[in-house]
Design an enzyme around this catalytic site. Structure first.
Site, mmCIF file in Angstrom:
data_model
loop_
_atom_site.group_PDB
_atom_site.id
_atom_site.type_symbol
_atom_site.label_atom_id
_atom_site.label_comp_id
_atom_site.label_asym_id
_atom_site.label_seq_id
_atom_site.Cartn_x
_atom_site.Cartn_y
_atom_site.Cartn_z
ATOM 1 N N ARG A 62 -10.202 -11.698 2.202
ATOM 2 C CA ARG A 62 -11.099 -12.737 1.673
ATOM 3 C C ARG A 62 -10.410 -14.104 1.682
ATOM 4 O O ARG A 62 -11.069 -15.126 1.782
ATOM 5 C CB ARG A 62 -11.567 -12.333 0.265
ATOM 6 C CG ARG A 62 -10.480 -12.292 -0.767
ATOM 7 C CD ARG A 62 -10.848 -11.445 -1.975
ATOM 8 N NE ARG A 62 -10.907 -10.009 -1.642
ATOM 9 C CZ ARG A 62 -11.209 -9.054 -2.512
ATOM 10 N NH1 ARG A 62 -11.504 -9.366 -3.769
ATOM 11 N NH2 ARG A 62 -11.225 -7.782 -2.145
ATOM 12 N N LYS B 220 0.838 -1.195 0.000
ATOM 13 C CA LYS B 220 0.000 0.000 0.000
ATOM 14 C C LYS B 220 0.878 1.252 0.000
ATOM 15 O O LYS B 220 2.009 1.209 0.470
ATOM 16 C CB LYS B 220 -0.847 0.037 1.286
ATOM 17 C CG LYS B 220 -1.929 -1.012 1.385
ATOM 18 C CD LYS B 220 -2.598 -0.945 2.760
ATOM 19 C CE LYS B 220 -3.626 -2.031 2.954
ATOM 20 N NZ LYS B 220 -4.823 -1.898 2.111
HETATM 21 MN MN MN Z 1 -5.511 -5.598 2.152
#
Ligand code: MN
Ligand code: ZN
Length: 508
Positions: free
Chosen positions: A358, A284
């Site tokens: 997920r 990120k």
């Molecule tokens: Mn993530």
């Protein structure tokens, strides 16, 4: 626990000193018992109100220092809106549980570390508050009073920490105590969840998180901690693929509380517990990356909820399961292009290592669905930034394969103020995660990102009635409200406790 607010109940005739809180509607009347106990001049509030532009509107607050004619430091008046007699049917003027939570929150917001003796008169202008209303008020006070300041060595007090014992003056002390007891356990659950979300990631990593969950054992919750060899044995390749880049090994924690009929299928709650999410190799940007300590908000909620249900001895069988990992870039981290095999046997091509939640949930959902055959499963996850684009921070995204479960969640959301908004699922969206090399890939395109994430999860729930709550907008950094000033909101504990209480608990 990081709350220093104590709430107690006293009779209306209690001796007064310090700060007094009363309720008044738009007629600017206060209740008769309150007026009697205070010996207030009948027009005192009217006079002060005109000077202070206070009209008794719902949620408005009038704060008077050393009001004339009574021997107290401060009088705080909370507005409750339209007078009851303006409503023809009489019985109630639609004040709900969440209104009393809000009143509790706003009055606690007027107090600070120096507010020593506080008495709150639990009377509406037309009637004494009911025990339920009183307990909602008390809950609002406790939730608003919460502060997470355990790492502040200075200046705690100036920052508005509340260190007060608040006495609520009521018509029936025993009834108020009895009504508040279960609610106080729910408030504890919210506070546990907030604490977990607020903790820094160097302190709260998977093993430490698992250790904190074991505190539930003293409430007759069975807590099993699965370590890496145990998860390998189960074939949890999707979860382990995420965990492998961290020096801190992952854990799955399964919590079980049996308060219902013996042998009855449990209800199940599953939480995403990414204790820190760097994004992994698909790293990120650094702006606000510190917020990713909150990527375990789903798991925090499940622990807080288990506490609430077990402590108030809910008449239900319940399983809580959380997948705990840290998503780090490393020589051993998983790569985009890797293909992992989930516990279900389905294979997953990793496209973006930042879509890790997920992957963790895929194995925990499958484990719970196949091992416990629950009545339903609800997972909570700070899953996608896209849910913030769609819904902001006012609603959690709700996805479900079961209309009844979805409707019940919407109802519980309206009752508690922890709102959910249903989003679509469908085969057209499901197609978007088909992979050319494996059974599926872990991301679709940018569009509909929250939906494709939910479609991914649905591939791991079998035929179990299931709902997924995307809480990326509501669990952390949520806008502050009358009952929450904390970065970690504890979202979901009250919602799911209410869902269980209203629809799944055996009636006593
Ligand atoms: Mn993530
Ligand atoms: Zn994440």
């Amino acid at each position: 626990m990081s709350d220093a607010v104590k709430v107690g109940f006293v009779p209306m005739s209690a001796a007064l000193r310090g700060i007094v809180v009363v309720f008044c509607d738009e007629s600017l009347r206060i209740g008769p018992a309150t007026a009697k106990a205070l010996g207030l001049a009948p027009d005192l509030i009217k006079r002060a109100a005109s000077a202070g532009q206070f009209k008794g509107k719902d949620g408005a607050v009038l704060d008077m220092l050393a009001p004339e004619g009574i021997q107290i430091q401060r009088l705080i008046v909370i507005g409750t809106g339209k007078p009851k007699d303006s409503n023809k049917d009489g019985k109630d003027k639609d004040l709900k549980d969440k209104d009393f939570l809000k009143y509790g929150g706003s009055l606690a917001g007027k107090l600070n570390a120096n507010s020593e003796a506080v008495t709150v008169f639990a009377e509406l202008p037309e009637a004494a508050m009911t025990p339920d209303q009183i307990s909602a008020l008390a809950t609002g006070i406790r939730l608003r009073g919460y502060r997470f300041d355990r790492y502040k060595t200075k200046k705690k007090d100036e920052e508005g920490g509340l260190r007060a014992t608040i006495s609520i003056a009521v018509a029936d002390v025993a009834a108020a105590k009895k009504a508040f007891l279960p609610r106080s356990h729910i408030a504890d659950g919210v506070i546990i969840a907030r604490d977990l979300v607020n903790e820094p990631p160097n302190v709260l990593f998977p093993e430490e998180f698992a250790k904190r969950a074991t505190a539930l054992r003293k409430l007759d919750v069975t807590v099993d901690v699965l370590d890496v060899p145990a998860m390998k044995k189960l074939g949890m390749g999707a979860l382990l693929g995420v965990a492998q880049g961290s020096a801190r090994p992952g854990r799955t924690v399964v919590m079980r509380y049996d308060g219902g009929k013996r042998g009855e299928a449990p209800v199940a709650f599953i939480g995403k517990g990414v204790c820190f999410d760097t994004g992994g190799i698909s790293i990120k940007p650094s702006g606000s990356m510190e917020d990713m300590k909150g990527d375990m908000g789903g798991a925090a909620c499940v622990v807080g909820l288990m506490h609430a249900l077990a402590a108030r001895k809910a008449k239900v069988n319940v399983v809580g399961a959380i997948g705990l990992v840290e998503n780090m870039p490393d020589g051993n981290a998983q790569r985009p292009g890797d293909i992992v095999t989930s516990m279900s046997g389905q294979t997953i091509e990793i496209i973006n290592t930042d879509a890790e939640g997920r992957l963790v949930l895929a194995d925990v959902l499958w484990y719970v669905a196949t091992k416990y055959k629950p009545k339903f499963m609800i997972d909570l996850a700070t899953l996608t930034g896209a849910i913030l684009v769609a819904l902001g921070t006012e609603h959690a995204g709700l996805f479900s394969n079961n209309d009844e479960l979805a409707e019940r969640l919407v109802t519980a959301g309206q009752e508690t103020g922890e709102k959910v908004w249903r989003m679509p699922l469908g085969p057209e969206y499901d197609k978007l995660i088909d992979s050319q090399f494996a059974d599926m890939k872990n991301t679709g395109s940018r569009h509909g990102g929250s939906i494709t994430a939910a479609q991914f999860l649905q591939r791991f729930v079998n035929d179990t009635p299931w709902a997924h709550l995307d809480i990326a907008g509501t669990a952390m950094g949520a806008p502050k409200s009358e009952i929450n000033q904390s970065w970690g909101s504890g979202y979901g504990v009250r919602l799911l406790d209410r869902l269980v209480a209203d629809f799944y608990e055996a009636k006593r």
